[in-house]
Design an enzyme around this catalytic site. Structure first.
Site, short mmCIF file in Angstrom:
data_model
loop_
_atom_site.label_atom_id
_atom_site.label_comp_id
_atom_site.label_asym_id
_atom_site.label_seq_id
_atom_site.Cartn_x
_atom_site.Cartn_y
_atom_site.Cartn_z
N LYS A 69 41.93 39.91 30.66
CA LYS A 69 41.75 39.50 32.05
C LYS A 69 42.05 40.62 33.04
CE LYS A 69 42.83 34.61 31.22
NZ LYS A 69 41.59 34.05 31.76
N ASN A 143 33.95 40.42 35.06
CA ASN A 143 33.66 39.05 35.43
C ASN A 143 34.50 38.71 36.66
OD1 ASN A 143 34.17 36.02 35.29
ND2 ASN A 143 32.76 36.22 33.57
N SER A 179 33.39 28.33 35.57
CA SER A 179 34.64 27.93 34.91
C SER A 179 35.01 26.52 35.36
CB SER A 179 35.77 28.89 35.27
OG SER A 179 37.01 28.37 34.83
N ASN A 181 37.98 25.33 35.38
CA ASN A 181 39.43 25.28 35.61
C ASN A 181 39.87 25.71 37.00
OD1 ASN A 181 39.93 24.46 32.89
ND2 ASN A 181 39.48 26.56 32.26
N LYS A 212 26.85 33.79 35.54
CA LYS A 212 27.24 33.03 34.34
C LYS A 212 27.16 31.54 34.64
CE LYS A 212 30.77 33.02 30.71
NZ LYS A 212 31.97 33.72 30.19
#
Length: 349
Positions: A69, A143, A179, A181, A212
């Site tokens: 990350k 990302n 995502s 989350n 994405k």
């Protein structure tokens, strides 16, 4: 050998295991050990080389975002034989992420559930690291996601700030609006919201630029997103992210945990989306979801993916996973009479 180590590591909480692994790779990178073990893990064969979105990938098997990350260990990961590394997700603001526990193994299903919540050190810190540290010889992407505290209406500025800090050092940028989350994030996959973000990034000079997508989008929404990517001249599409849905086949108690499911149970669904996207664009597709074997990677390549990525398989298969997949891909290419991976891309379309 990995079986013994895996038994010990799986006796620890998943995030603790990840931290131990990252620490070991950080040390390996610092002392240069990654250059030595790269000789054991790297498959060098010109048939594996792929040119996509302006980059040359020595092989099509990449490390997906989420593992590194904070861009701490890209050289160490490249030494494991991956053909590209995607770091992040990185947000404008430093974020602790969601409360622990937030990462769960489903060993019987070769799957993970995570609700990490874009925990990262923030664009300023990660960008400074990317600028200061040498990067591997394989393509490195970043990302980028939206900061949790940023209102959806301010998302274009948030993404653009992150790009301004992390974009110069890397080879491509992926916009993560999928995502599950970060509250509300997936709403940014709507055409108008997504267009505002992508156009702001293009105006800021982001290139190559990819988006994405979620596997949970209705096909009409996926088609709209692909059409937008085509209209804006994006450089590629990543299909897919984790899913909030749960197949009935899942047997582990952790299957009910909130978060995104990754690994073997989403393989077929991810491949279906790769095919759906590839049928609607001439831009390269990055196939992600359930890639653990050469057959899994080949399936996505034949469905239209130029390159693939994995994360969960590294947890379950160990550090030889990229090597095994690449060796297996060479055998599959020979079996089916293809001269290269590029010749096999989209063979089933």
């Amino acid at each position: 050998m990995y079986g013994l180590l895996k038994s010990a590591l799986f006796g620890l909480p998943p995030e603790t295991t990840h931290e131990i692994t990252t620490s070991a790779l950080r040390v390996a990178q610092r002392v240069g050990a990654h250059r030595a073990y790269a000789k054991q893990f790297t498959v060098t064969d010109p048939r594996l080389s792929v040119d996509a979105f302006g980059q040359t990938f020595p092989n099509p098997v990449g490390m997906a975002a989420g593992f590194d990350k904070n861009a701490e260990i890209p050289r160490a990961l490249a030494g494991l034989g991956f053909g590209h590394i995607e770091v992040g997700a990185v947000t404008a603001e430093r974020q602790p992420g969601n409360d622990r526990p937030r990462l769960f193994r489903l060993p019987d299903d070769n799957a993970l559930v995570n609700r990490m919540g874009f925990n990262n050190e923030g664009a300023d810190t990660v960008g400074a690291r990317l600028d200061a540290e040498p990067l591997p010889d394989v393509p490195v992407g970043v990302n980028i996601g939206k900061s949790k505290t940023t209102p959806l209406a301010d998302a274009p500025d948030d993404y653009t700030y992150t790009f301004s800090r992390v974009g110069d050092a890397v080879d491509y940028v992926v916009v993560n609006v999928s995502s599950p989350n970060t509250p509300g994030l997936r709403e940014l996959q709507g055409r108008d919201q997504l267009a505002a973000i992508l156009e702001a990034l293009q105006d800021a000079g982001a290139s190559p630029l990819l988006v994405k997508l979620s596997p949970d989008l209705h096909q009409d929404a996926v088609a709209d997103a692909v059409e937008l990517a085509n209209d804006l001249g994006l450089d590629g599409i990543v299909a897919t992210n984790t899913t909030t849905e749960r197949p009935e086949s899942l047997s582990h108690p952790h299957a009910g945990e909130q978060g995104g499911l990754s690994g073997a149970p989403i393989r077929e669904r991810a491949t279906e989306q790769v095919r759906f996207v590839a049928e609607r664009t001439d831009q390269p597709v990055v196939g992600v979801g359930g890639v653990a074997t050469a057959e899994d990677a080949y399936e996505k390549i034949r469905a239209g993916a130029s390159v693939v990525q994995l994360y969960t398989a590294l947890v379950y298969e160990g550090p030889w996973v990229a090597k095994r997949i690449n060796e297996g891909l060479v055998s599959l290419l020979e079996r089916d009479g293809f001269d290269s991976v590029e010749d096999a891309v989209g063979a089933d379309l």
